[in-house]
Scaffold this motif. Structure first.
Motif, mmCIF file in Angstrom:
data_model
loop_
_atom_site.group_PDB
_atom_site.id
_atom_site.type_symbol
_atom_site.label_atom_id
_atom_site.label_comp_id
_atom_site.label_asym_id
_atom_site.label_seq_id
_atom_site.Cartn_x
_atom_site.Cartn_y
_atom_site.Cartn_z
ATOM 1 N N ARG A 124 0.613 -1.133 0.378
ATOM 2 C CA ARG A 124 -0.212 -0.206 -0.196
ATOM 3 C C ARG A 124 0.636 1.543 0.227
ATOM 4 N NH1 ARG A 124 -5.981 -0.293 2.632
ATOM 5 N NH2 ARG A 124 -4.888 0.756 3.399
ATOM 6 N N THR A 125 2.266 1.447 0.639
ATOM 7 C CA THR A 125 2.808 2.593 0.409
ATOM 8 C C THR A 125 3.317 2.086 -0.548
ATOM 9 O OG1 THR A 125 4.549 1.110 2.446
ATOM 10 C CG2 THR A 125 2.417 2.390 3.154
ATOM 11 N N GLY A 126 3.839 1.256 -1.320
ATOM 12 C CA GLY A 126 4.835 1.584 -2.205
ATOM 13 C C GLY A 126 6.422 0.775 -2.143
ATOM 14 N N HIS A 127 6.560 -0.082 -0.160
ATOM 15 C CA HIS A 127 7.816 0.176 0.027
ATOM 16 C C HIS A 127 8.168 -1.171 -0.005
ATOM 17 C CE1 HIS A 127 7.200 4.325 1.831
ATOM 18 N NE2 HIS A 127 8.280 3.800 0.836
ATOM 19 N N ALA A 128 7.499 -1.970 -0.959
ATOM 20 C CA ALA A 128 7.358 -3.605 -1.246
ATOM 21 C C ALA A 128 8.956 -3.562 -1.917
ATOM 22 C CB ALA A 128 6.941 -4.379 -1.476
ATOM 23 N N PRO A 129 9.585 -5.096 -0.779
ATOM 24 C CA PRO A 129 10.703 -5.386 -1.770
ATOM 25 C C PRO A 129 10.956 -5.605 -2.903
ATOM 26 C CG PRO A 129 10.006 -7.305 -0.142
ATOM 27 C CD PRO A 129 9.160 -6.200 -0.064
ATOM 28 N N LEU A 130 10.180 -4.691 -3.939
ATOM 29 C CA LEU A 130 10.191 -4.380 -5.990
ATOM 30 C C LEU A 130 11.232 -3.303 -6.109
ATOM 31 C CD1 LEU A 130 6.471 -4.640 -6.087
ATOM 32 C CD2 LEU A 130 7.747 -6.736 -6.469
ATOM 33 N N ASN A 131 11.895 -3.672 -7.453
ATOM 34 C CA ASN A 131 12.606 -3.342 -7.768
ATOM 35 C C ASN A 131 12.603 -1.804 -7.793
ATOM 36 O OD1 ASN A 131 14.701 -5.232 -7.761
ATOM 37 N ND2 ASN A 131 15.348 -4.944 -9.788
ATOM 38 N N LYS A 132 11.281 -1.070 -7.773
ATOM 39 C CA LYS A 132 11.501 -0.494 -7.871
ATOM 40 C C LYS A 132 11.781 0.991 -6.306
ATOM 41 C CE LYS A 132 10.142 4.326 -8.818
ATOM 42 N NZ LYS A 132 10.517 5.022 -9.881
ATOM 43 N N HIS A 133 11.385 0.502 -5.575
ATOM 44 C CA HIS A 133 12.003 0.744 -4.080
ATOM 45 C C HIS A 133 13.393 0.648 -3.660
ATOM 46 C CE1 HIS A 133 10.876 1.991 0.120
ATOM 47 N NE2 HIS A 133 11.444 0.609 0.230
ATOM 48 N N LEU A 134 13.565 -1.074 -4.275
ATOM 49 C CA LEU A 134 14.756 -1.195 -4.125
ATOM 50 C C LEU A 134 16.148 -0.468 -4.202
ATOM 51 C CD1 LEU A 134 14.353 -5.058 -4.040
ATOM 52 C CD2 LEU A 134 14.267 -4.054 -2.054
ATOM 53 N N HIS A 135 15.901 0.358 -5.787
ATOM 54 C CA HIS A 135 16.514 1.074 -6.467
ATOM 55 C C HIS A 135 16.634 2.175 -5.719
ATOM 56 C CE1 HIS A 135 18.580 3.000 -9.577
ATOM 57 N NE2 HIS A 135 18.061 3.387 -10.152
ATOM 58 N N CYS A 136 15.878 2.551 -5.362
ATOM 59 C CA CYS A 136 15.455 4.049 -4.756
ATOM 60 C C CYS A 136 16.343 4.002 -3.301
ATOM 61 C CB CYS A 136 13.931 4.574 -5.023
ATOM 62 S SG CYS A 136 12.711 4.724 -6.002
ATOM 63 N N ILE A 137 16.744 2.830 -2.559
ATOM 64 C CA ILE A 137 17.365 2.555 -1.490
ATOM 65 C C ILE A 137 18.793 2.205 -0.953
ATOM 66 C CG2 ILE A 137 15.067 2.834 -0.007
ATOM 67 C CD1 ILE A 137 15.785 -0.147 0.060
ATOM 68 N N SER A 138 18.603 1.770 -3.005
ATOM 69 C CA SER A 138 20.412 1.681 -3.016
ATOM 70 C C SER A 138 20.642 0.347 -2.750
ATOM 71 C CB SER A 138 21.388 2.658 -2.658
ATOM 72 O OG SER A 138 21.363 3.997 -3.037
ATOM 73 N N LYS A 139 19.887 -0.590 -2.980
ATOM 74 C CA LYS A 139 19.771 -2.071 -2.641
ATOM 75 C C LYS A 139 19.831 -2.803 -4.099
ATOM 76 C CE LYS A 139 20.036 -1.895 2.085
ATOM 77 N NZ LYS A 139 21.759 -2.200 2.392
ATOM 78 N N SER A 140 18.822 -1.948 -4.715
ATOM 79 C CA SER A 140 19.155 -2.779 -6.404
ATOM 80 C C SER A 140 20.006 -1.770 -7.601
ATOM 81 C CB SER A 140 17.668 -3.240 -6.306
ATOM 82 O OG SER A 140 17.661 -3.327 -8.268
ATOM 83 N N PRO A 141 20.197 -2.458 -8.609
ATOM 84 C CA PRO A 141 21.489 -1.739 -9.618
ATOM 85 C C PRO A 141 20.242 -0.696 -10.380
ATOM 86 C CG PRO A 141 21.766 -3.788 -10.180
ATOM 87 C CD PRO A 141 20.545 -4.008 -8.599
ATOM 88 N N THR A 142 19.020 -1.311 -10.150
ATOM 89 C CA THR A 142 17.936 -0.811 -11.871
ATOM 90 C C THR A 142 17.050 -0.978 -10.992
ATOM 91 O OG1 THR A 142 17.116 -1.346 -13.490
ATOM 92 C CG2 THR A 142 17.973 -3.604 -12.358
ATOM 93 N N ALA A 143 16.251 -0.325 -11.536
ATOM 94 C CA ALA A 143 14.416 -0.329 -11.174
ATOM 95 C C ALA A 143 13.579 -1.289 -11.659
ATOM 96 C CB ALA A 143 14.560 1.111 -10.882
ATOM 97 N N GLN A 144 14.297 -1.775 -12.685
ATOM 98 C CA GLN A 144 13.436 -2.759 -14.071
ATOM 99 C C GLN A 144 12.850 -3.819 -13.032
ATOM 100 O OE1 GLN A 144 13.234 -0.182 -16.493
ATOM 101 N NE2 GLN A 144 12.902 -1.873 -17.851
#
Length: 132
Positions: free
Chosen positions: A32-52
């Motif tokens: 609901r908040t958009g903070h699920a462990p999906l690449n868009k959010h993970l990329h925003c917090i520098s936990k994924s190299p891509t948002a794809q």
């Protein structure tokens, strides 16, 4: 968050999750908040190299993409549509309507996309409270 539940903050979310285990509540809140462990959010917090999206690699890995758009989950999404019926085609309905929550957790369990973080999120039958 207001696009998902315009009445936020309210007791609506508490009522929505009252029969679910903590991991289900946490997952639903993150979706609901958009903070699920999906690449868009993970990329925003520098936990994924891509948002794809890791599955289709064509779109950003957002909550909406995961739940409603990703073609890699078309079979699971078709089952979700069949279980939930009409009206679940919008993200705000899917994450906010109590009629769609159990089918939503079934969908997530079938995709196994978030299993590493949340375990099996298949909805179980609510336990009956014992009378004393």
């Amino acid at each position: 968050m207001r696009t998902i539940d315009p009445s936020t903050p309210s007791s609506h979310f508490s009522n929505l999750i009252k029969d679910f285990p903590r991991r289900h509540c946490s997952l639903l809140f993150q979706l609901r908040t958009g903070h699920a462990p999906l690449n868009k959010h993970l990329h925003c917090i520098s936990k994924s190299p891509t948002a794809q999206c890791l599955q289709c690699n064509e779109h950003e890995g957002t909550v909406k993409h995961f739940l409603l758009v990703c073609l890699c989950y078309a079979q699971q999404c078709a089952a979700l549509c069949q279980e939930a019926g009409t009206g679940m085609s919008q993200l705000c309905q899917l994450l906010n309507n109590e009629d769609f929550i159990k089918p939503l957790f079934c969908y997530i369990a079938r995709t196994r996309r978030l299993e590493q973080m949340f375990g099996d999120v298949s909805p179980s039958k609510p336990q009956m409270s014992q009378q004393t």
